[in-house]
Design a protein around this motif. Structure first.
Motif, PDB file in Angstrom:
ATOM      1  N   ALA A 211       0.818  -1.217   0.000  1.00 13.34           N
ATOM      2  CA  ALA A 211       0.000   0.000   0.000  1.00 13.34           C
ATOM      3  C   ALA A 211       0.848   1.262   0.000  1.00 13.34           C
ATOM      4  CB  ALA A 211      -0.930  -0.010   1.202  1.00 13.34           C
ATOM      5  N   ASN A 216       0.419  -1.159  -5.356  1.00 16.20           N
ATOM      6  CA  ASN A 216      -0.902  -1.739  -5.580  1.00 16.20           C
ATOM      7  C   ASN A 216      -1.973  -0.774  -5.090  1.00 16.20           C
ATOM      8  OD1 ASN A 216      -3.356  -3.353  -5.208  1.00 16.20           O
ATOM      9  ND2 ASN A 216      -2.048  -5.109  -5.708  1.00 16.20           N
ATOM     10  N   ALA A 217      -2.665  -0.147  -6.028  1.00 17.63           N
ATOM     11  CA  ALA A 217      -3.663   0.860  -5.678  1.00 17.63           C
ATOM     12  C   ALA A 217      -4.847   0.247  -4.943  1.00 17.63           C
ATOM     13  CB  ALA A 217      -4.149   1.577  -6.935  1.00 17.63           C
ATOM     14  N   GLU A 218      -5.210  -0.997  -5.295  1.00 20.80           N
ATOM     15  CA  GLU A 218      -6.341  -1.645  -4.635  1.00 20.80           C
ATOM     16  C   GLU A 218      -6.032  -1.924  -3.163  1.00 20.80           C
ATOM     17  OE1 GLU A 218      -9.038  -4.266  -7.525  1.00 20.80           O
ATOM     18  OE2 GLU A 218      -6.980  -5.010  -7.360  1.00 20.80           O
ATOM     19  N   LYS A 220      -3.888  -0.258  -1.385  1.00 22.07           N
ATOM     20  CA  LYS A 220      -3.851   1.061  -0.731  1.00 22.07           C
ATOM     21  C   LYS A 220      -5.263   1.506  -0.369  1.00 22.07           C
ATOM     22  CE  LYS A 220      -2.052   5.100   0.514  1.00 22.07           C
ATOM     23  NZ  LYS A 220      -3.241   5.893   0.827  1.00 22.07           N
ATOM     24  N   GLU A 221      -6.212   1.296  -1.266  1.00 25.60           N
ATOM     25  CA  GLU A 221      -7.607   1.649  -0.985  1.00 25.60           C
ATOM     26  C   GLU A 221      -8.141   0.825   0.187  1.00 25.60           C
ATOM     27  OE1 GLU A 221     -11.966   1.593  -3.246  1.00 25.60           O
ATOM     28  OE2 GLU A 221     -10.119   1.463  -4.422  1.00 25.60           O
ATOM     29  N   LEU A 222      -7.763  -0.460   0.220  1.00 28.39           N
ATOM     30  CA  LEU A 222      -8.179  -1.325   1.330  1.00 28.39           C
ATOM     31  C   LEU A 222      -7.637  -0.814   2.659  1.00 28.39           C
ATOM     32  CD1 LEU A 222      -9.157  -3.985   2.700  1.00 28.39           C
ATOM     33  CD2 LEU A 222      -6.966  -4.989   1.996  1.00 28.39           C
ATOM     34  N   ASP A 224      -6.640   2.198   3.474  1.00 27.91           N
ATOM     35  CA  ASP A 224      -7.315   3.457   3.829  1.00 27.91           C
ATOM     36  C   ASP A 224      -8.693   3.174   4.435  1.00 27.91           C
ATOM     37  OD1 ASP A 224      -5.186   4.930   2.901  1.00 27.91           O
ATOM     38  OD2 ASP A 224      -6.101   5.397   0.956  1.00 27.91           O
ATOM     39  N   ARG A 225      -9.395   2.208   3.869  1.00 25.66           N
ATOM     40  CA  ARG A 225     -10.719   1.850   4.375  1.00 25.66           C
ATOM     41  C   ARG A 225     -10.615   1.247   5.773  1.00 25.66           C
ATOM     42  NH1 ARG A 225     -12.147  -0.722   0.240  1.00 25.66           N
ATOM     43  NH2 ARG A 225     -11.895  -2.889   0.913  1.00 25.66           N
ATOM     44  N   ARG A 228     -10.168   3.911   8.292  1.00 24.97           N
ATOM     45  CA  ARG A 228     -11.438   4.580   8.576  1.00 24.97           C
ATOM     46  C   ARG A 228     -12.292   3.740   9.519  1.00 24.97           C
ATOM     47  NH1 ARG A 228     -11.374   5.712   3.056  1.00 24.97           N
ATOM     48  NH2 ARG A 228     -12.961   4.121   2.630  1.00 24.97           N
TER      49      ARG A 228
END
Length: 304
Positions: A211, A216-218, A220-222, A224-225, A228
């Protein structure tokens, strides 16, 4: 000098240590957590006696033994009830089993509760009477300090925040509810979800590396989620308990600033009370020894 034995029973290893009345770890060892609890207690007792003998301490200086273990448990009965990661230990009478070997006082609490007590005693919570300690590791749990006292609940299970429902859309937790915080934000969850994304089994540390390296953008999104979700858990505790401080420990906390910055940002935006939005979020001070020191603190400190 008086000392206490701290025993921190985990899903994969059990740590054992001698801790003095100042919270200093004098000696420690660790054993793999076995699937046969009666035999495991035999090994723990032998390890305790060896630590005491090797340290040259007298048995008369032993003030007591404190035990921390994952919940659910029943501290009144001294029973490890139904921890998801220790299924072979369900219903095991840990306190009575230890009493076969030792005549000193034996105290038993949830491991996150014990770790919170350690942070209050010699860690990041020394300066406040109102804080929540959250551990994010294999699972997620919390220890709660309010008005200078540790809140343990009727059977010792207060603070089991890993099973607050955060997002029912993401699937069913092993506990049976959908979208529990532990199921979507623990180290175990991060590894599971990141492995699904990359198509091979990876650890939570590898997920963080992917991340933050930009590979790997996916993933990184995971991540970040997940941060949160942890922020949601913290806001829930802030809105419910009105602490001055949130302390985050456990393996996932070792990722450092990205986690703490994301959680702080979420709290500042979403805590209900203006004072709640200013709640400080800090890393645990005691790292890997928090469970040991906390278990011993159950003996050294009047915590209820």
């Amino acid at each position: 000098m008086q000392y206490a034995v701290g025993i921190d029973i985990g899903g994969t290893k059990t740590a054992i240590g001698l801790i003095d009345s100042n919270g200093q770890v004098l000696a420690k060892t660790a054993l793999p957590t076995g699937s046969e609890p009666s035999h495991m207690v035999d090994e723990i007792a032998a390890a305790v006696n060896k630590l005491i003998g090797d340290a040259g301490f007298s048995a008369s200086s032993l003030k007591g033994i404190g035990i921390g273990a994952p919940g659910p448990l029943d501290t009144k009965k001294g029973i490890i009830a139904e921890p998801p990661n220790l299924r072979e230990w369900w219903g095991f009478p840990i306190v009575d089993s230890m009493k076969r070997y030792f005549s000193v006082p034996i105290t038993f609490e949830n491991d996150a509760t014990a770790a919170a007590l350690a942070e209050r005693w010699v860690g990041a919570g020394r300066e406040t009477d109102h804080f929540v300690f959250i551990t994010v590791s294999t699972g997620i749990g919390a220890g709660i300090f309010s008005h200078g006292k540790l809140l343990t609940g009727a059977t010792g299970n207060a603070g089991d925040i890993g099973h607050i429902v955060i997002d029912p859309s993401v699937g069913t937790c092993p506990c049976g509810q959908k979208g529990c915080l532990e199921f979507i934000a623990s180290g175990t969850a991060i590894a599971r979800m990141a492995s699904e994304l990359v198509g091979r089994e990876i650890s939570s540390k590898e997920a963080f590396d992917l991340a933050f390296s930009g590979e790997n953008a996916e993933v990184k999104e995971l991540i970040d989620r997940v941060f949160r979700y942890i922020g949601v858990g913290c806001v829930t505790m802030i809105n419910t308990l009105d602490p001055e401080l949130v302390i985050i420990g456990g393996g996932v906390s070792q990722v450092g600033a990205p986690l703490f910055d994301a959680v702080t940002d979420y709290i500042q935006k979403h805590a209900l009370n203006p004072s709640g939005r200013r709640t400080r979020v800090v890393p645990a001070a005691l790292s890997q020894d928090a469970g040991l020191i906390g278990a011993a603190a159950l003996i050294h400190i009047d915590y209820k």
